[in-house]
Structures are given as structure tokens and as C-alpha cells.
Design a protein around this motif. Structure first.
Motif, mmCIF file in Angstrom:
data_model
loop_
_atom_site.group_PDB
_atom_site.id
_atom_site.type_symbol
_atom_site.label_atom_id
_atom_site.label_comp_id
_atom_site.label_asym_id
_atom_site.label_seq_id
_atom_site.Cartn_x
_atom_site.Cartn_y
_atom_site.Cartn_z
ATOM 1 N N PRO A 5 0.824 -1.195 0.000
ATOM 2 C CA PRO A 5 0.000 0.000 0.000
ATOM 3 C C PRO A 5 0.866 1.256 0.000
ATOM 4 N N THR A 6 0.629 2.149 -0.913
ATOM 5 C CA THR A 6 1.421 3.367 -1.012
ATOM 6 C C THR A 6 0.576 4.605 -0.820
ATOM 7 N N ASP A 7 -0.751 4.439 -0.778
ATOM 8 C CA ASP A 7 -1.626 5.599 -0.702
ATOM 9 C C ASP A 7 -1.993 5.972 0.724
ATOM 10 N N GLN A 8 -1.482 5.229 1.699
ATOM 11 C CA GLN A 8 -1.779 5.555 3.083
ATOM 12 C C GLN A 8 -0.628 5.127 3.975
ATOM 13 N N GLN A 9 -0.589 5.710 5.155
ATOM 14 C CA GLN A 9 0.458 5.389 6.110
ATOM 15 C C GLN A 9 0.289 3.962 6.607
ATOM 16 N N ARG A 10 1.355 3.209 6.586
ATOM 17 C CA ARG A 10 1.289 1.846 7.098
ATOM 18 C C ARG A 10 1.139 1.854 8.619
ATOM 19 N N VAL A 11 0.464 0.835 9.106
ATOM 20 C CA VAL A 11 0.155 0.743 10.528
ATOM 21 C C VAL A 11 0.876 -0.454 11.149
ATOM 22 N N ALA A 12 1.472 -0.220 12.296
ATOM 23 C CA ALA A 12 2.158 -1.277 13.034
ATOM 24 C C ALA A 12 1.504 -1.461 14.402
ATOM 25 N N ILE A 13 1.460 -2.698 14.856
ATOM 26 C CA ILE A 13 1.025 -3.017 16.216
ATOM 27 C C ILE A 13 2.223 -3.545 16.984
ATOM 28 N N ILE A 67 11.476 -2.748 25.923
ATOM 29 C CA ILE A 67 11.713 -3.008 24.507
ATOM 30 C C ILE A 67 10.506 -2.609 23.670
ATOM 31 N N GLY A 68 9.312 -2.871 24.169
ATOM 32 C CA GLY A 68 8.104 -2.536 23.414
ATOM 33 C C GLY A 68 7.957 -1.048 23.189
ATOM 34 N N ALA A 69 8.191 -0.258 24.222
ATOM 35 C CA ALA A 69 8.081 1.193 24.092
ATOM 36 C C ALA A 69 9.124 1.732 23.129
ATOM 37 N N ALA A 70 10.351 1.246 23.258
ATOM 38 C CA ALA A 70 11.417 1.693 22.357
ATOM 39 C C ALA A 70 11.111 1.328 20.910
ATOM 40 N N THR A 71 10.554 0.140 20.708
ATOM 41 C CA THR A 71 10.208 -0.307 19.362
ATOM 42 C C THR A 71 9.076 0.520 18.782
ATOM 43 N N ALA A 72 8.047 0.777 19.582
ATOM 44 C CA ALA A 72 6.922 1.578 19.111
ATOM 45 C C ALA A 72 7.391 2.960 18.675
ATOM 46 N N GLN A 73 8.249 3.577 19.478
ATOM 47 C CA GLN A 73 8.739 4.905 19.140
ATOM 48 C C GLN A 73 9.634 4.879 17.915
ATOM 49 N N ASP A 83 10.111 5.846 11.961
ATOM 50 C CA ASP A 83 10.262 5.303 10.610
ATOM 51 C C ASP A 83 9.070 5.625 9.713
ATOM 52 N N GLY A 84 8.033 6.229 10.285
ATOM 53 C CA GLY A 84 6.893 6.643 9.478
ATOM 54 C C GLY A 84 5.625 5.837 9.649
ATOM 55 N N PHE A 85 5.643 4.856 10.539
ATOM 56 C CA PHE A 85 4.443 4.061 10.780
ATOM 57 C C PHE A 85 3.504 4.768 11.760
ATOM 58 N N ALA A 86 2.209 4.556 11.589
ATOM 59 C CA ALA A 86 1.252 4.831 12.657
ATOM 60 C C ALA A 86 1.310 3.608 13.566
ATOM 61 N N VAL A 87 1.341 3.818 14.876
ATOM 62 C CA VAL A 87 1.619 2.705 15.780
ATOM 63 C C VAL A 87 0.509 2.512 16.800
ATOM 64 N N ALA A 88 0.015 1.278 16.892
ATOM 65 C CA ALA A 88 -0.909 0.887 17.946
ATOM 66 C C ALA A 88 -0.083 0.266 19.063
ATOM 67 N N VAL A 89 -0.155 0.875 20.230
ATOM 68 C CA VAL A 89 0.597 0.412 21.393
ATOM 69 C C VAL A 89 -0.354 -0.424 22.249
ATOM 70 N N VAL A 90 -0.141 -1.727 22.256
ATOM 71 C CA VAL A 90 -1.040 -2.644 22.959
ATOM 72 C C VAL A 90 -0.387 -3.117 24.253
ATOM 73 N N ASP A 91 -1.144 -3.041 25.337
ATOM 74 C CA ASP A 91 -0.670 -3.582 26.608
ATOM 75 C C ASP A 91 -1.890 -3.999 27.418
ATOM 76 N N LEU A 92 -1.639 -4.724 28.493
ATOM 77 C CA LEU A 92 -2.739 -5.274 29.287
ATOM 78 C C LEU A 92 -3.655 -4.171 29.817
#
Length: 257
Positions: free
Chosen positions: A6-14, A22-28, A33-42
Motif C-alpha cells: 500500500p502506497t496511498d496511506q500510512q502503514r500501521v504497526a502493532i 523493549i516494546g516502548a522503544a520499538t513503538a517509538q 520510521d513513518g508508521f502509525a503505531v498501535a501500542v497494545v498492553d494489558l
């Protein structure tokens, strides 16, 4: 020949377990890098700091609360991400817990909790997200394993789960490759996080001395930090890593595996 996607919209990462370490550092990093990020936690409230850090830097983020080992919660979480951010095409299965003990002291609950989060959680999240990847013809799955997969005293449950994730990763690579989806695992060595600090406290060790002792046994002579893992995730989910799949990358400051 280049990959399509997909090139017409921002890619999304979970990123699961994205509230800290590690999760917080990875999300940031993925947001950088240009992703929209869903930060999932309990607990959704625990994701606030990570989400705020991403948004303060100009990125898009969404905090989502879910028990990754609960099928209904996972389905609801992924549907919410798809609705509010867009179809998730990158999944980082990072959520994890430890319940360390020697085998003869390990309880059924100790074993089950670790399997619930690491193995069942990664399975449920990947199953829910893969349909979006397959539809798009592009996707990246990164599973967080560990050098403990090679065996580690007092971690029969954790070592088993982390070794299982390696087999899971290789199977995903075989099944999803024809749909433009890669799957890889990262096996961190000693990383300085709240989890490893808790381990030091549990065994009655001074944190600074514990870090120095562990670093002395590592060829590069330092302990790892969350950014080391985030950087590796960044590479594996990049466009240029599209011919790398089914691999386990040991990020441990020296040869392992």
C-alpha cells in the motif's frame, strides 16, 4: 522486481507489550520510521507515556488495552486498530512475562501464565492480523524470542515459550510468504529493562554490579539496551528486508544460537 504494498496511506504497526522497555522503544522507533503505531498492553492507561512520546514527536499512535492471550480481546483490539488507524500490516509480538523458578518449585500457574502470554498471545495476535496483511499483499511479523530459548536455569517455562516462538516464526514464514508477508524472530541477550532489573532484585543482586558482571561476559563488553532491539525490528520490517524470512536473529553482543 520490487515488492508491492500500500502506497496511498500510512502503514500501521502493532506493538504488543508496548508500554515500557523493549516494546516502548520499538513503538517509538517505528513511529520515527513513518508508521502509525498501535501500542497494545494489558492496561490501556499504561500505554499513555509511549503514545504521548510518539505524538509529541509528530507521529500517530493509539493506545489499546488487551490481554493478548484472550481471543475476544485480541479480535476487538485488532478491529479497533483497523478502524481508528488503518489495517495493521506490521506486527511485533513483544508482550511477555516471567515466572521464574526451578522445575521442582514451578507451579502450574507459573507455567500456564508464561505460555498464555508468549505463545498463545503471539498466535492469537498473528491470526487476527494476518488477514489484513494477506489482503494487502504485504506484511511483516516480528516475534520476540530470547537467548533463553537455548536453555536457562530457572526458566523452564520461559525457555520453552521462547523456543516455541522460533518454530512458530518459521512456520509463519512458510505459510505466509506467498502473500508477501515475512516472519522473523529476534532473540535478545541481556537487555537492561525493568524485567531484568526485577530479576536482579529477585535473586538479591545489586543492579549496577549485576549489569557489570553480565557485561563482562559479553564479547562487546556492554549490556544491551531497548534501542538495540528496536533498531533490529526497524530493519526487519523495512522494505529492504523483504527477502529475509523465517530467521532467528540473536541480538546478544556476540555469537549465540
Amino acid at each position: 522486481m520490487t515488492e508491492s504494498g500500500p502506497t496511498d496511506q500510512q502503514r500501521v504497526a502493532i506493538v504488543t507489550g508496548g508500554a515500557r522497555g523493549i516494546g516502548a522503544a520499538t513503538a517509538q522507533r517505528l513511529a520515527e520510521d513513518g508508521f502509525a503505531v498501535a501500542v497494545v498492553d494489558l492496561d490501556e492507561s499504561s500505554t499513555a507515556a509511549t503514545v504521548q512520546a510518539i505524538e509529541a514527536a509528530g507521529g500517530r499512535a493509539l493506545g489499546v488495552g488487551a490481554d493478548v492471550g484472550d481471543a475476544d480481546q485480541v479480535q476487538a483490539a485488532v478491529e479497533r486498530v483497523a478502524t481508528e488507524l488503518g489495517p495493521p500490516l506490521v506486527l511485533v509480538n513483544n508482550a511477555g512475562v516471567t515466572r521464574d523458578n526451578l522445575l521442582f518449585k514451578m507451579t502450574d500457574a507459573d507455567w500456564d501464565m508464561v505460555m498464555h502470554v508468549h505463545l498463545r498471545g503471539s498466535f492469537l495476535m498473528t491470526r487476527a492480523v494476518q488477514q489484513h496483511m494477506v489482503k494487502a499483499g504485504w506484511g511483516r511479523v516480528v516475534n520476540l524470542s530470547s537467548t533463553s530459548a537455548l536453555g536457562n536455569r530457572g526458566q523452564a517455562n520461559y525457555a520453552t515459550a521462547k523456543a516455541g516462538l522460533q518454530g512458530f516464526t518459521k512456520t509463519l514464514a512458510l505459510e505466509l510468504g506467498k502473500f508477501g508477508v515475512t516472519a522473523n524472530a529476534i532473540a535478545p541477550g541481556f537487555i537492561q529493562t525493568e524485567m531484568t532489573k526485577a530479576t536482579a532484585e529477585r535473586i538479591g543482586r545489586n543492579w549496577e554490579e549485576y549489569v557489570a558482571e553480565r557485561a563482562a561476559a559479553i564479547p562487546v563488553q556492554r549490556g544491551g539496551v531497548p534501542a538495540d532491539i528496536a533498531h533490529t525490528v526497524s530493519f526487519l520490517v523495512s522494505e529492504g528486508a523483504g527477502f529475509i524470512s523465517g530467521q532467528v536473529v540473536y541480538v546478544a553482543g556476540g555469537p549465540r544460537g
